[in-house]
Enzyme design. Structure first.
Site, mmCIF file in Angstrom:
data_model
loop_
_atom_site.group_PDB
_atom_site.id
_atom_site.type_symbol
_atom_site.label_atom_id
_atom_site.label_comp_id
_atom_site.label_asym_id
_atom_site.label_seq_id
_atom_site.Cartn_x
_atom_site.Cartn_y
_atom_site.Cartn_z
ATOM 1 N N GLY A 20 0.795 -1.210 0.000
ATOM 2 C CA GLY A 20 0.000 0.000 0.000
ATOM 3 C C GLY A 20 0.833 1.268 0.000
ATOM 4 O O GLY A 20 0.347 2.327 -0.390
ATOM 5 N N MET A 21 2.090 1.173 0.434
ATOM 6 C CA MET A 21 2.912 2.365 0.552
ATOM 7 C C MET A 21 4.247 2.262 -0.169
ATOM 8 O O MET A 21 4.885 3.279 -0.404
ATOM 9 C CB MET A 21 3.190 2.669 2.024
ATOM 10 N N ALA A 22 4.696 1.044 -0.474
ATOM 11 C CA ALA A 22 6.043 0.901 -1.033
ATOM 12 C C ALA A 22 6.140 -0.304 -1.948
ATOM 13 O O ALA A 22 5.281 -1.186 -1.940
ATOM 14 C CB ALA A 22 7.057 0.778 0.093
ATOM 15 N N GLU A 23 7.201 -0.301 -2.743
ATOM 16 C CA GLU A 23 7.536 -1.447 -3.565
ATOM 17 C C GLU A 23 8.921 -1.924 -3.131
ATOM 18 O O GLU A 23 9.772 -1.133 -2.728
ATOM 19 C CB GLU A 23 7.535 -1.073 -5.054
ATOM 20 N N LYS A 42 13.589 -0.980 -0.431
ATOM 21 C CA LYS A 42 12.180 -0.628 -0.342
ATOM 22 C C LYS A 42 12.050 0.836 -0.702
ATOM 23 O O LYS A 42 12.684 1.703 -0.088
ATOM 24 C CB LYS A 42 11.631 -0.862 1.055
ATOM 25 N N ASP A 148 2.378 -4.869 14.386
ATOM 26 C CA ASP A 148 1.934 -5.523 13.151
ATOM 27 C C ASP A 148 2.566 -6.904 13.028
ATOM 28 O O ASP A 148 3.029 -7.295 11.959
ATOM 29 C CB ASP A 148 2.299 -4.646 11.948
#
Length: 370
Positions: A20-23, A42, A148
């Site tokens: 959702g925020m990074a590849e 990342k 998490d």
């Protein structure tokens, strides 16, 4: 093999996944005298790179995670920015995550070996206990809570190492309404009752998540999973569950007691520290006729993923042959501008592997806030 893509002083070799925020990419770093190393990069997604509040929180979390140095926590090498893209360079762990391990066993219709499950969770306990007890430079408790803990965030290497990843991501996303729903979706089943209620969290929230993972490893079933997200949250809130031994009678009573103590609804009835849970897990492991070790873990995971190990080994050998000054389409790598998705392909759907961490860079923070 896909064509590598230059990214500053790194060479991006393969696009591992997108969240959702990074590849995340498998990459190669270079140093003096021919030094080379396979790492993971990342990179913050362009859409998130425009959010100054998120970037500031990202840097704050990176400063925290960058201070963690433990054998059971993924190591962070660098926090930087290239062409306006914030990125983190980190340890590349050659292996599989706990979810992939569980899925492979489920596909083979094999239960997870009880000592194996206890060994993995014990190693996670070691890493988390270190983080929970971490103090800053002047001796003040940092009060780090992972928030998490889930199978996707526990990596098991082909050498039998167990590493925790993604420190701080839940804390960062909880303050960013724009990404909260997308990132948390699918992770509700690993929250603690107090987390679901929006109450203040401490280290015992992570211990509840560890109990959830151990329960699932040994029963082969999801613990808190409803037909909707709301139903899942209600199951977590009420801690409604069948006894572990009612599903798998082979679970020893001593191990069931560990699971149940970590999954109590009242935080005061849980283990106070991961080290307490670790002590009970180690007592069980040491009581076995043959002690389960990292060597045992390595042999087991290599056997389960034989084809993947061989394929990835050949791939790594090819990566070693790639020079720093290679050409891409006849153009020097340092000058070429390429489309990463076009070159490395789509990653497909994957659990968010975003990892926060890195050393402190005051100038980066100043530049971001400018």
């Amino acid at each position: 093999m896909r064509q590598p893509v230059p990214f500053g002083k790194y060479l991006l070799l393969d696009r591992i996944s997108v969240g959702g925020m990074a590849e995340v990419f498998k990459a190669k770093s270079y140093g003096v005298e021919g030094f080379e190393k396979i790492i993971a990069i990342k990179r913050i997604l362009p859409t998130m790179g425009e959010d100054r509040d998120f970037i500031k929180m990202f840097i704050d979390e990176a400063k925290i995670a960058g201070q963690l140095a433990h054998s059971n926590i993924c190591q962070i090498f660098e926090l930087g920015r290239i062409d306006g893209s914030h990125f983190i360079a980190m340890e590349f762990i050659w292996g599989k995550d706990l979810l992939q391990l569980q899925n492979r066993l489920r596909k083979l219709k094999q239960p997870m070996n009880i000592p194996m499950a206890c060994f993995i969770i014990a190693k996670v306990c070691e890493g988390l206990d270190y983080a929970h007890r971490k103090r800053d430079q002047v001796g003040r408790p940092m009060e780090i809570v992972h928030r998490d803990c889930s199978p996707q965030n526990v990596l098991v290497s082909y050498e039998g190492e167990v590493k925790v990843i993604d420190f701080g991501i839940a804390k960062a996303t909880s303050r960013t309404a724009r990404t909260q729903a997308g990132v948390l979706k699918g992770k509700f089943g690993y929250m603690s009752p107090e987390q679901v209620r929006g109450l203040p969290l401490d280290r015992r929230s992570d211990i509840f998540a560890l109990g959830t993972m151990l329960y699932e490893c040994l029963t082969g079933q999801r613990l808190f999973q409803g037909e909707t997200d709301f139903a899942t949250l209600e199951k977590v809130r009420n801690v409604s569950m069948p006894q572990p031994r009612s599903i798998n009678p082979d679970i020893p009573e001593a191990v069931e007691k560990i699971i149940l103590k970590s999954l109590t609804k009242d935080v005061d009835d849980r283990y106070g520290w991961c080290s307490d849970m670790l002590a009970d897990l180690q007592a069980y492991l040491m009581s076995q006729p043959v002690v389960f070790t990292a060597k045992t873990m390595a042999a087991a995971i290599k056997e389960l993923f034989t084809a993947e190990v061989e394929r990835e080994k050949q791939q790594l050998e090819q990566y070693k042959k790639m020079g720093r000054d290679g050409l891409i389409g006849g153009i020097p790598a340092a000058e070429v501008k390429v489309n990463i998705v076009e070159q490395l392909g789509e990653a497909g759907e994957a659990a968010d592997p975003t990892m926060l961490g890195g050393p402190s860079f005051e100038e980066m923070e100043a530049a971001t806030l400018a």
